[in-house]
Design a protein around this motif. Sequence first.
Motif, mmCIF file in Angstrom:
data_model
loop_
_atom_site.group_PDB
_atom_site.id
_atom_site.type_symbol
_atom_site.label_atom_id
_atom_site.label_comp_id
_atom_site.label_asym_id
_atom_site.label_seq_id
_atom_site.Cartn_x
_atom_site.Cartn_y
_atom_site.Cartn_z
ATOM 1 N N VAL A 80 0.681 -1.331 -0.140
ATOM 2 C CA VAL A 80 -0.073 -0.049 0.147
ATOM 3 C C VAL A 80 0.821 1.191 -0.065
ATOM 4 O O VAL A 80 0.812 2.129 -0.776
ATOM 5 N N LEU A 81 1.919 1.481 0.825
ATOM 6 C CA LEU A 81 2.639 2.461 1.034
ATOM 7 C C LEU A 81 3.489 2.584 -0.305
ATOM 8 O O LEU A 81 3.663 4.091 -0.770
ATOM 9 N N CYS A 82 3.977 1.682 -0.801
ATOM 10 C CA CYS A 82 4.807 1.419 -2.121
ATOM 11 C C CYS A 82 3.905 2.401 -3.166
ATOM 12 O O CYS A 82 4.378 3.401 -3.673
ATOM 13 N N THR A 83 2.730 1.841 -3.207
ATOM 14 C CA THR A 83 1.777 2.283 -4.413
ATOM 15 C C THR A 83 1.438 3.834 -4.205
ATOM 16 O O THR A 83 1.456 4.730 -4.921
ATOM 17 N N LEU A 84 1.389 4.218 -2.808
ATOM 18 C CA LEU A 84 0.913 5.476 -2.749
ATOM 19 C C LEU A 84 2.289 6.190 -2.618
ATOM 20 O O LEU A 84 2.084 7.721 -3.286
ATOM 21 N N LEU A 85 3.508 6.061 -2.316
ATOM 22 C CA LEU A 85 4.513 6.884 -2.387
ATOM 23 C C LEU A 85 4.968 7.202 -3.844
ATOM 24 O O LEU A 85 5.774 8.013 -4.103
ATOM 25 N N GLU A 86 4.826 6.302 -4.773
ATOM 26 C CA GLU A 86 5.006 6.467 -6.190
ATOM 27 C C GLU A 86 4.144 7.124 -6.828
ATOM 28 O O GLU A 86 4.134 7.702 -8.071
ATOM 29 N N ARG A 87 3.089 7.783 -6.111
ATOM 30 C CA ARG A 87 1.825 8.832 -6.622
ATOM 31 C C ARG A 87 2.090 10.125 -6.052
ATOM 32 O O ARG A 87 3.480 10.450 -5.897
ATOM 33 N N ASP A 88 1.308 11.128 -6.225
ATOM 34 C CA ASP A 88 1.282 12.411 -5.946
ATOM 35 C C ASP A 88 1.765 12.558 -4.491
ATOM 36 O O ASP A 88 0.704 12.444 -3.601
ATOM 37 N N MET A 89 2.951 13.017 -4.369
ATOM 38 C CA MET A 89 3.215 13.352 -2.658
ATOM 39 C C MET A 89 2.481 14.634 -2.156
ATOM 40 O O MET A 89 2.206 14.523 -1.130
ATOM 41 N N ALA A 90 2.222 15.534 -3.250
ATOM 42 C CA ALA A 90 1.529 16.683 -2.602
ATOM 43 C C ALA A 90 -0.076 16.310 -1.837
ATOM 44 O O ALA A 90 -0.462 16.614 -1.034
ATOM 45 N N LYS A 91 -0.705 15.145 -2.651
ATOM 46 C CA LYS A 91 -1.821 14.707 -2.297
ATOM 47 C C LYS A 91 -1.758 14.082 -0.786
ATOM 48 O O LYS A 91 -2.528 14.278 0.000
ATOM 49 N N LEU A 92 -0.669 13.275 -0.629
ATOM 50 C CA LEU A 92 -0.341 12.520 0.277
ATOM 51 C C LEU A 92 -0.279 13.552 1.512
ATOM 52 O O LEU A 92 -0.883 13.285 2.805
ATOM 53 N N GLU A 93 0.594 14.613 1.398
ATOM 54 C CA GLU A 93 0.697 15.663 2.428
ATOM 55 C C GLU A 93 -0.502 16.396 2.735
ATOM 56 O O GLU A 93 -0.716 16.738 4.005
ATOM 57 N N ARG A 94 -1.389 16.622 1.835
ATOM 58 C CA ARG A 94 -2.605 17.272 2.062
ATOM 59 C C ARG A 94 -3.487 16.529 3.022
ATOM 60 O O ARG A 94 -4.092 16.821 3.760
ATOM 61 N N LEU A 95 -3.584 15.132 2.673
ATOM 62 C CA LEU A 95 -4.375 14.083 3.301
ATOM 63 C C LEU A 95 -3.545 13.971 5.035
ATOM 64 O O LEU A 95 -4.219 13.966 5.920
ATOM 65 N N MET A 96 -2.185 14.179 5.101
ATOM 66 C CA MET A 96 -1.717 14.012 6.272
ATOM 67 C C MET A 96 -2.160 15.289 7.401
ATOM 68 O O MET A 96 -2.307 15.020 8.287
ATOM 69 N N ASN A 97 -2.303 16.522 6.517
ATOM 70 C CA ASN A 97 -2.501 17.527 7.207
ATOM 71 C C ASN A 97 -3.992 17.742 7.723
ATOM 72 O O ASN A 97 -4.313 18.619 8.171
ATOM 73 N N ALA A 98 -4.769 17.089 6.802
ATOM 74 C CA ALA A 98 -6.076 17.151 7.009
ATOM 75 C C ALA A 98 -6.826 16.319 8.237
ATOM 76 O O ALA A 98 -6.496 14.986 8.286
ATOM 77 N N ARG A 99 -7.175 16.859 9.303
ATOM 78 C CA ARG A 99 -7.605 16.091 10.455
ATOM 79 C C ARG A 99 -9.176 15.736 10.173
ATOM 80 O O ARG A 99 -10.018 16.364 9.763
ATOM 81 N N ASN A 100 -9.360 14.462 10.821
ATOM 82 C CA ASN A 100 -11.078 14.146 11.121
ATOM 83 C C ASN A 100 -11.311 13.631 12.580
ATOM 84 O O ASN A 100 -10.256 13.884 13.262
ATOM 85 N N LYS A 101 -12.220 13.332 12.930
ATOM 86 C CA LYS A 101 -12.346 12.754 14.358
ATOM 87 C C LYS A 101 -11.675 11.771 14.919
ATOM 88 O O LYS A 101 -11.327 11.601 15.995
ATOM 89 N N ASP A 102 -11.089 11.028 13.694
ATOM 90 C CA ASP A 102 -10.327 9.904 14.487
ATOM 91 C C ASP A 102 -8.651 10.195 14.018
ATOM 92 O O ASP A 102 -8.116 8.961 14.570
#
Length: 184
Positions: A44-66
């Motif tokens: 999963v991480l390999c697939t994600l890291l080969e894609r759009d890093m900016a999107k991953l960083e946005r997801l990392m910075n977006a908080r949800n309830k959990d």
Amino acid sequence: MNFHMTTFLNKYITTHYPQWVEYAAYHVRHSRLPIVPAEVVNDVLCTLLERDMAKLERLMNARNKDGTELDFFVMRIIKISIHSPRSPFRYQRGQHCTDRLEDSIRTLMVPTPDFDQDDAYMQVRQVFDTLQVSELSKRIFAWRFFEGKSFAEWPGAESQKFLYDTFNRILLIISAKIRRKNAS
């Protein structure tokens, strides 16, 4: 790619990796498939890291309830990778991401007419030296990759599972960074 944000993403992955492996282990137990949980997470991480890093960083910075959206996203992909009838884990036992990563780094060391072994070694070494991971993680990776020693000979009290999980996680990060660098 902003070096500062990439460092935060690396720290995030390092911090959450054990939790993701445990989450994968839970779903593997319920699926009753002979799958190694760390392989699912690494894939999963390999697939994600080969894609759009900016999107991953946005997801990392977006908080949800959990927690964060990245956490939710990674765990959702882990679950789907294990339970989906079309999941490659249900049909193939062979090559997974960690195998591809280790092979791709090994191919850096395979002589070809235009191959520079010192340059390949330096690429791995340079990325390794910039990693923001614990000293224990660095020692584990260096023990296996740079020194070529077996984890059966590891002098510490850490379990084999912990050693391999740590090694694979560091290998994943290094390989992704080298791929991104060589692609640009």
